[in-house]
Enzyme design. Structure first.
Site, short mmCIF file in Angstrom:
data_model
loop_
_atom_site.label_atom_id
_atom_site.label_comp_id
_atom_site.label_asym_id
_atom_site.label_seq_id
_atom_site.Cartn_x
_atom_site.Cartn_y
_atom_site.Cartn_z
N ASN A 188 0.84 -1.20 0.00
CA ASN A 188 0.00 0.00 0.00
C ASN A 188 0.87 1.26 0.00
OD1 ASN A 188 -2.38 1.41 -0.08
ND2 ASN A 188 -3.01 0.94 2.01
N HIS B 281 -9.64 3.75 8.24
CA HIS B 281 -10.11 2.42 7.83
C HIS B 281 -11.51 2.13 8.36
CE1 HIS B 281 -5.93 1.43 6.67
NE2 HIS B 281 -6.49 0.50 5.92
#
Length: 481
Positions: free
Chosen positions: A332, A368
């Site tokens: 990521n 998140h």
């Protein structure tokens, strides 16, 4: 009679459309079931692969200002076409914030508070105890884009000499139009799962500058297909093994009844395997970005074109590096770079690197979602990285340990031990991340006696004393030299 016939024809067409839609839904459902996946997940991966077909105008009109080709959001968000207003509202309001508040710190703070509050409210009202593929999934990608846009616009109003070289690269000097902001936000190659890229980089694509052949379309098909092929490889592997390696098994009595070593080894294997679904998505979307030219990143010293501007994975590093920091550096990438650029480095005024890192990870956890598992996961990352740095410093500065670490014949053994520790506790951290709620991850952590927390918290307090005992003072080192 004519109107009656036309009405009947319209009814037949409408009925045919309904039947076709129903057939497609049924087929997708059956296919998803046969693959051991949810229908939403299957829709997501199909949507990502559809991005491999760029609009013809991108190729035909190269050399002129390219169309902004936003992705049709109704197709892009699986099962959430009627919730397009969430992204539209945030984009339009963001445009108004930039225009009305200008290049001010007030605009940056307003953007951050509004965009994060909207995302967190979305999580609050839509989250369940499972992995949700809803409008909030692409919206979290959009949130980072819009916050970054506001910061870069703010930097564009500063004296260039007061900015770092990185800030100068991303600072927006012009005033983006609503169409440009919408195109940047809805770019079909990155709308669903990323990667992150700047407005300046996107505008270079629009203006036809991102090409290895000036004035012509980029020679990007082969580089794009390479990343797509690698993504397909991971997709096939994940599809074949996912029915047999699941996080649900961690919650079963069968898992609890196995010996301790088995529970640890299963967590180790699962911890590595569960990341492959993310690897698949990012490799495919990187291929999309490369194909359009967005992945172009200049040339190497030997004149070879680089296509890694949108790379979200360093696959070889991810597969071979035995350190947690290596995984962070290879996984990521663009999101981590975004957090470093817009959160971590902007907290420099705190004067404490660890505090800045902790707040950055707290931001990532909230970004998140609101589940406790995210907080636990990033808390473990923070702890593990600190301990890993302490251990590396100890080995480097201790004459005894550095000599022992340099023994060639023992290198394979060291590597095996490092990788075992690395992926066991990566799986330990990912357990909380993937199980979300405290009752689930707490059950699994109890079954392995909170091994990760005990191991790293013990090292956190013990390593400084070992360092003091095994590393001689500088005066002694000078005499030894």
């Amino acid at each position: 009679m004519a109107s009656s016939a036309e009405g009947d024809e319209g009814t037949v067409v409408a009925l045919a459309g309904v039947l076709q839609s129903g057939f497609q839904e049924l087929s997708l459902n059956k296919l998803a079931t046969s693959l051991g996946a949810s229908e939403q997940a299957l829709r997501l991966i199909i949507s990502i692969f559809l991005g491999k077909d760029p609009p013809a105008s991108l190729r035909e009109e190269w050399g002129q200002d390219l169309p902004l080709f936003p992705e049709p959001p109704g197709r892009a968000v699986p099962g959430a076409g009627n919730q397009l207003y969430h992204s539209l509202l945030c984009i339009v309001l963001q445009f108004l914030i930039l225009r009305l508040m200008g290049r001010t710190i007030t605009a940056v703070l307003t953007t951050f508070c509004f965009q994060m509050a909207y995302l967190l409210a979305g999580y609050y009202y839509t989250a369940t105890g499972n992995y949700d593929i809803k409008w909030t999934m692409p919206h979290c990608v959009l949130t980072l884009k819009l916050i970054g846009l506001a910061v870069d616009y703010f930097d564009g109003g500063k004296d260039q000499n007061s900015l770092s070289s990185e800030q100068q690269k991303y600072a927006i000097r012009g005033v983006p139009s609503l169409l440009e902001v919408a195109g940047f936000s809805y770019f079909y190659g990155a709308f669903l799962v990323g990667p992150q890229f700047s407005m300046n980089h996107y505008m270079k694509l629009v203006q036809g500058e991102l090409t290895d052949i000036p004035g012509k379309i980029p020679n990007s098909i082969i580089p794009a297909l390479k990343r797509l092929s690698l993504g397909l490889f991971y997709l096939v592997g994940y599809t074949l093994l996912s029915p047999h390696i699941t996080e649900d098994y961690l919650l079963t009595e069968d898992y609890d009844n196995h010996p301790f070593w088995f529970r640890c080894m299963y967590m180790l294997i699962w911890g590595k395997f569960v990341l492959y679904k993310y690897v698949t998505c990012w490799l495919v979307t990187e291929g999309v970005c490369i194909l359009t030219g967005l992945g172009f990143n200049g040339f190497e010293e030997k004149g070879k074109a680089k296509w890694d501007a949108c790379a979200n994975m360093k696959v070889w590093l991810f597969e071979t590096n035995p350190r947690f920091t290596g995984t962070i550096a290879s996984f990521n990438i663009n999101t981590n770079a975004w957090v470093a650029r817009y959160i971590f480095k902007r907290l420099k005024f705190l004067g404490n690197k660890e505090l800045s890192q902790g707040l950055s990870l707290l931001f990532l956890a909230l970004w998140h979602g609101l589940h406790s598992g995210y907080l636990v996961c990033f808390q473990m990352e923070f702890l593990i990285v600190i301990v890993e740095r302490q251990a590396a410093r100890l080995i480097q500065e201790s004459p005894t340990l550095s000599k022992l670490a340099a023994i060639t014949v023992l290198q394979p053994f060291y590597y095996l031990v490092q990788q075992t520790i690395h992926w066991l506790f990566m799986g330990y951290s990912m357990t909380a991340f993937c199980l979300f709620t405290w009752d689930k991850w707490l059950k699994v952590y109890k079954s392995i006696y909170f091994l990760g927390h005990i191991f790293f918290l013990s090292l956190l307090f013990i390593l400084p004393y070992i360092h003091k005992a095994m590393v001689p003072r500088k005066e002694k080192l000078k005499k030894m030299e």
